[in-house]
Design a protein around this motif. Structure first.
Motif, PDB file in Angstrom:
ATOM      1  N   LEU A  70       0.855  -1.151  -0.174  1.00  0.00           N
ATOM      2  CA  LEU A  70      -0.096  -0.134  -0.027  1.00  0.00           C
ATOM      3  C   LEU A  70       0.777   1.302   0.096  1.00  0.00           C
ATOM      4  O   LEU A  70       0.610   2.083  -0.775  1.00  0.00           O
ATOM      5  N   ALA A  71       1.860   1.299   0.754  1.00  0.00           N
ATOM      6  CA  ALA A  71       2.827   2.440   0.877  1.00  0.00           C
ATOM      7  C   ALA A  71       3.607   2.620  -0.446  1.00  0.00           C
ATOM      8  O   ALA A  71       3.429   3.854  -1.013  1.00  0.00           O
ATOM      9  N   ARG A  72       3.974   1.727  -1.236  1.00  0.00           N
ATOM     10  CA  ARG A  72       4.498   1.746  -2.640  1.00  0.00           C
ATOM     11  C   ARG A  72       3.268   2.181  -3.657  1.00  0.00           C
ATOM     12  O   ARG A  72       3.581   3.195  -4.366  1.00  0.00           O
ATOM     13  N   ALA A  73       2.284   1.873  -3.568  1.00  0.00           N
ATOM     14  CA  ALA A  73       1.141   2.197  -4.408  1.00  0.00           C
ATOM     15  C   ALA A  73       0.877   3.649  -4.171  1.00  0.00           C
ATOM     16  O   ALA A  73       0.679   4.453  -5.218  1.00  0.00           O
ATOM     17  N   VAL A  74       0.859   4.297  -2.945  1.00  0.00           N
ATOM     18  CA  VAL A  74       0.582   5.435  -2.584  1.00  0.00           C
ATOM     19  C   VAL A  74       1.945   6.422  -3.114  1.00  0.00           C
ATOM     20  O   VAL A  74       1.342   7.675  -3.625  1.00  0.00           O
ATOM     21  N   ALA A  75       2.941   5.955  -3.040  1.00  0.00           N
ATOM     22  CA  ALA A  75       4.346   6.746  -3.648  1.00  0.00           C
ATOM     23  C   ALA A  75       4.048   6.839  -4.966  1.00  0.00           C
ATOM     24  O   ALA A  75       4.401   7.695  -5.672  1.00  0.00           O
ATOM     25  N   GLU A  76       3.743   5.725  -5.875  1.00  0.00           N
ATOM     26  CA  GLU A  76       3.316   5.534  -7.280  1.00  0.00           C
ATOM     27  C   GLU A  76       2.500   6.735  -7.764  1.00  0.00           C
ATOM     28  O   GLU A  76       2.624   7.308  -8.810  1.00  0.00           O
ATOM     29  N   ALA A  77       1.460   6.720  -6.945  1.00  0.00           N
ATOM     30  CA  ALA A  77       0.313   7.554  -7.311  1.00  0.00           C
ATOM     31  C   ALA A  77       0.821   9.154  -7.132  1.00  0.00           C
ATOM     32  O   ALA A  77       0.415   9.959  -7.926  1.00  0.00           O
TER      33      ALA A  77
END
Length: 259
Positions: A70-77
């Motif tokens: 989830l943290a990676r996905a937020v950073a990518e967003a």
């Protein structure tokens, strides 16, 4: 025991706004609400970009990887927002809140930034499980949100100090949660929480058995309260898998629905 979530999402433009800058997603493993800001185009682009980016998470993720995924996905967003800002100067002021939960059985990761909210109804009690990233909360965390608050406190309650906007150091609060059968989770934009008080939210969540019915009732109450902002809700009930019928398609509402 095979546990899953029964979910629904809804979004309404409200009674004042000319467009809907909120976006939300509800699926078997991911629920998320984003409240965009930054003018007519900016808010829509910000919230829909973030929800569109996170939706790829709605798949099997190992329990031990929930928070990191989830943290990676937020950073990518957030990186996608940065690129969009560079390509379009008219989006320089855009940003969005985000409250999202990624599920695996009774385990969930919760990511939160901004003033959209997460609530949990458990054993007849309603708990707010997120902290508003507003100047009011930062300066006076015990101030509450009473109707008699001063004009200055009211102003500060709308000033955000943390959002996703494509800039560096925009990390969300990140938690691991242990869900139980019977739990009900509500994620919502401040178009709901800023108009409908927690006691009324509690009464609706306890009275309406179906997530979609509860969402419809909450949105109607926010509109009755003047609907000064877009109103977006996602509800997820923790249930045994055999209580859910055929596999449902994910729901995308608000600005992201037009992706």
């Amino acid at each position: 025991m095979n546990v899953t979530i029964k979910y629904a999402a809804g979004s309404d433009i409200g009674c004042v706004r000319q467009n809907n800058e909120d976006s939300a997603y509800a699926g078997p493993r991911l629920i998320a609400v984003a409240d965009g800001m930054g003018g007519y185009a900016g808010g829509e682009v910000a919230s829909s970009t973030v929800i569109g980016s996170l939706r790829s998470l709605d798949t099997d993720v190992p329990v031990d990887d929930l928070e990191s995924a989830l943290a990676r996905a937020v950073a990518e967003a957030n990186e996608k927002l940065r690129i969009a800002r560079e390509e379009r100067p008219d989006l320089s002021r855009m940003g969005t809140t985000l409250t999202a939960m990624l599920w695996s059985g009774t385990k969930a990761a919760l990511a939160h930034i901004g003033d959209s909210r997460g609530y949990m109804l458990r054993d007849g009690e309603l708990f707010q499980i997120t902290k508003d990233h507003t100047m009011k909360e930062l300066l006076n965390p015990d101030s509450g949100n009473g109707p008699d608050e001063s004009a200055e406190a009211s102003r500060l309650s709308h000033v955000l100090y943390r959002v996703l906007d494509g800039r560096e150091d925009r990390e969300p609060d990140l938690y691991r949660r242990e869900a139980r059968l019977g739990d009900r989770y509500l994620l919502c934009s401040d178009g709901l929480s800023g108009v409908v008080d927690p006691q009324t939210i509690y009464e609706v969540l306890t009275r309406e058995a179906e997530p979609a019915d509860a969402i419809g009732h909450l949105i109607a109450l926010a509109r009755e309260g003047g609907g000064p902002d877009n109103i977006t809700c996602v509800i997820a009930d923790v249930v045994e898998a055999d209580q859910v019928g055929a596999v449902r398609e994910p729901q995308i509402v608000g600005a992201a629905e037009r992706l």
